[in-house]
Scaffold this active site. Sequence first.
Site, PDB file in Angstrom:
ATOM      1  N   GLU A  98     -17.238  56.854  52.201  1.00  0.00           N
ATOM      2  CA  GLU A  98     -16.886  55.612  52.205  1.00  0.00           C
ATOM      3  C   GLU A  98     -17.255  54.555  53.108  1.00  0.00           C
ATOM      4  O   GLU A  98     -16.854  53.347  53.351  1.00  0.00           O
ATOM      5  CB  GLU A  98     -15.268  55.466  51.672  1.00  0.00           C
ATOM      6  CG  GLU A  98     -14.445  55.781  52.851  1.00  0.00           C
ATOM      7  CD  GLU A  98     -13.108  55.395  52.383  1.00  0.00           C
ATOM      8  OE1 GLU A  98     -12.407  56.349  52.052  1.00  0.00           O
ATOM      9  OE2 GLU A  98     -12.625  54.267  52.757  1.00  0.00           O
TER      10      GLU A  98
ATOM     11  N   CYS B 156     -11.718  58.812  49.928  1.00  0.00           N
ATOM     12  CA  CYS B 156     -11.797  60.157  50.632  1.00  0.00           C
ATOM     13  C   CYS B 156     -12.062  61.292  49.578  1.00  0.00           C
ATOM     14  O   CYS B 156     -12.328  62.620  50.565  1.00  0.00           O
ATOM     15  CB  CYS B 156     -10.311  60.285  51.422  1.00  0.00           C
ATOM     16  SG  CYS B 156     -10.089  58.753  52.458  1.00  0.00           S
TER      17      CYS B 156
ATOM     18  N   HIS C 121      -5.637  66.864  52.022  1.00  0.00           N
ATOM     19  CA  HIS C 121      -6.028  65.890  52.782  1.00  0.00           C
ATOM     20  C   HIS C 121      -5.258  65.426  53.636  1.00  0.00           C
ATOM     21  O   HIS C 121      -3.665  65.567  53.435  1.00  0.00           O
ATOM     22  CB  HIS C 121      -6.152  64.811  51.491  1.00  0.00           C
ATOM     23  CG  HIS C 121      -6.713  63.228  52.153  1.00  0.00           C
ATOM     24  ND1 HIS C 121      -7.899  63.460  52.940  1.00  0.00           N
ATOM     25  CD2 HIS C 121      -6.177  62.156  52.121  1.00  0.00           C
ATOM     26  CE1 HIS C 121      -7.932  61.768  53.408  1.00  0.00           C
ATOM     27  NE2 HIS C 121      -6.796  61.383  52.916  1.00  0.00           N
TER      28      HIS C 121
END
Lengths: 378, 134, 356
Positions: free
Chosen positions: C87, C119, C242
């Site tokens: 990103e 992400c 994550h």
Amino acid sequence: MAYITGVSMVNVDRHYDKGVKRLAAEASSKALEDAEPDTLDYIIVSSSFTYASDVQLDIASYIASYTGFRGVRALAVESGEASGLAAVSVAKSLIDSGLASRVLVVGVDKLSEWPTWKVYGHFSKFYDVEGEGMYSIGMGGIAGILMRLYMETFKVDRLTLAYWPALMHSNAKLNPYAMLRFAITPEKVLEAPPVADPITLLDSFPLGDGAAALVIEGSGRGNVLAELVAVESATGYPSIALPEDPLRFESLERAYQRLTQRADIKEVDVIELHDSFTIMGILELESLRLAERGKAAEAVSRGYFSLGGEGPVVNPSGGLKARGHPIGATGVYQVVEVALQLGGEFPGLKVPDSRHGLAVSVNGSGSSAYIAYLRSVG
Amino acid sequence: MAGFSAPAVWRGRTHRYRLVAGKCTSCGKLHYPPSYSCPYCGSRSMVEAELPRVGRLMSYSVVYSVPFDSKSRAPVILGLVDLGVARVISEITDASPEDVSVGMQVEAVFRRIAEDGGTGLIVYGIKFRPVKGA
Amino acid sequence: MPQQRPETATGIHGWGVYIPRFRIKMEDIAREWGWSDSQWKALAMIEKAIAGPDEDSTTMGLEAAANAMKRAGVDPGDVGAVFFGTESKPYAVKPSATIIAEALGVTPVTMASDLEFACRAASEGLRASLGLVASGMVKYAIIIGSDTAQANPGDVLEFTASSGAAAYVVGPSPGSAAVFEGSYSYVTDTPDFWRREGTPYPRHGEGFTGEPAYFAHIIGAARGLMNTLGLKPSDFKYAVFHQPNGRFPLKVGEMLGFKPEQLKAGIVTPLIGNTYNASALIGLARILDNAAPGDRILVAPFGSGAGSDAYSIIVTDAVEEKRNKAPKVDELVSKKIMINYSTYAKFRHMIRVVRE
């Protein structure tokens, strides 16, 4: 035979009030004072930054018409930092071939037109832009690498190398055309701000504007200042990464060898060489075998190349370091200065009874090298 | 250096991205960047060869007088790197001047080497950094 | 006999990470913007990694991919897809995947594209690659997650937004270091974090990035996967999620029923920050650096917007000979150069410089 019959220089400075054409016109018209413009066969213009910085194309024609020589044959020569001597070599070829009997060479460039950060970007174009020229070489990056390599290889300390700029500044004090006319001590060189460490500001040429002109004729009637005996040149490695020994300028060695084959040079009294940075002057002295390898800096420090020293007097003008280095004009300044020395008319530091002189130009780190041999006619 | 053409950036991509040198089929020597002819023997018979990615710093300069686009990483350390089979001039990155010394081991990394202002192309290529991290 | 899941035909042949050397301490950020130390301590953060002034997501992505290729040992000509998830694209328009493919020698006969899903883009690239490989359309695919994450100076996000990259070479399961057992995606339209076109920094919903976004989607994907495969948390040696900070992955793991010892090996964010597309993938790499043959790993990246993918992976014998062929995560984490806030601000283009 080729003779230098007229010379002129503009003082190297920041000439904010004058453009490239104006500086060239002033130098040209003064050099031609004694010569009839009508009998001029060619104008050879040397300019490098006018292209590098997109100022003007076909610069030779515009200088010719601006100066009042419309109709003359004109062409421009570009060989980076060596442009000036390249232009002189072209002019001499025209004379030697018989195609011309009187040629005006004028070198001109302006470095004060743009902010320094832009000028630094233009300097990278002296190097191979497909190779190291793509990196941030700035002012003196490659010379800085050479200087450190020299210091490491030959165990020469930084202070010994600082005698070069001190000598250049000392020589330039009397030169009315020099940009930096003040004395400095070697210690001062080390204290100056770094430009491309180990190179400091006082090892580096100043960013100035200039123009110089000379008239070359095939026959030596009238006011002959000096004989332009021979000009030679050679191309070299495009990068210091390529030769086994980066501290030798193969191009200059070869050009000098060619020159000695062309002319019988028994002695040299005065040299104007291309000391854009201290290390360049040192390496050129060694390439010309005027000093042993690794010993030139030490020789400079003990006065070997100073007026009254045992060796030839090097850069009585102050050199690129102190006279200045208006890129395309520099080689023309050098030939003018040597001719004035041989004619006994140099207005600065005089080398008495000098009869044999050399002018040396190198682009970048030796992509090309030019060398001119001049002799007095008296 | 500002203002380079898209075709020029494109043409140089292989040698810049992958440290591809010219290799002379006559004398066997390598040179970087690849040339049309061998700088040592003049032969025009060339093949390409990737250079080793670890070498020794032969010499360097700490450049303060840089063009504006390099200002964010000034002073720029410019080095002469000996890769054994060939030498290259490159930037030494991820290092301050006090981290750098002649003879130190350096390794190739892929970085931005130049950019054409804020709107033009980014030129990617090889730089070197000290093998020993801080 | 039940039909084999297509993922089982695929495996990880190489993994590679790149972490830039520059680090800034949380204290320095807190001091600059008037945060109390309790703020970053609550995020379980220590330092974050900063890309240098000549680095971007493309350069870091290439370094990670080159490391993955060293471990994979495959012919670049056999790579048929390069997916680059980020990103923080250096070019708004112009792929980074092609630059990386070119530098790796994979061009020209290959798929290559940049993917965007906050992400999670690289993770989607990974799942798509499993399909491409399992179907035989491509032999090997390279998936890269790389970010120089942006955060508005003074925003709490600044404590974690960092720089780093991870890459994986996936291919047929024979010879791989870890084989896939199954995968599962879980996606909804949840606006927890966004950046509008032409703006430099993202906005986020603070607490809204938590329960309805991060936790709901990772739990949705992980539970979905475990249900599909008939597995429970205790069947896994490791789980890695994550990791937007040091706290969330522990919490989501706990909510799913994992124990801290299953989670700790994959948590790297406290030392390097949240590397966005590389976050969970660097965690997985650290596990592969240390895992033993037979270990089963649950991996669940997450991306705002929002979505999560869960993968079950079983380590093979080949992991042993591959792990020493490229730098390990711990080595990359330990090579660091500390910088202060102003250097960090300059490196990450937070100081406004006017150029021609």
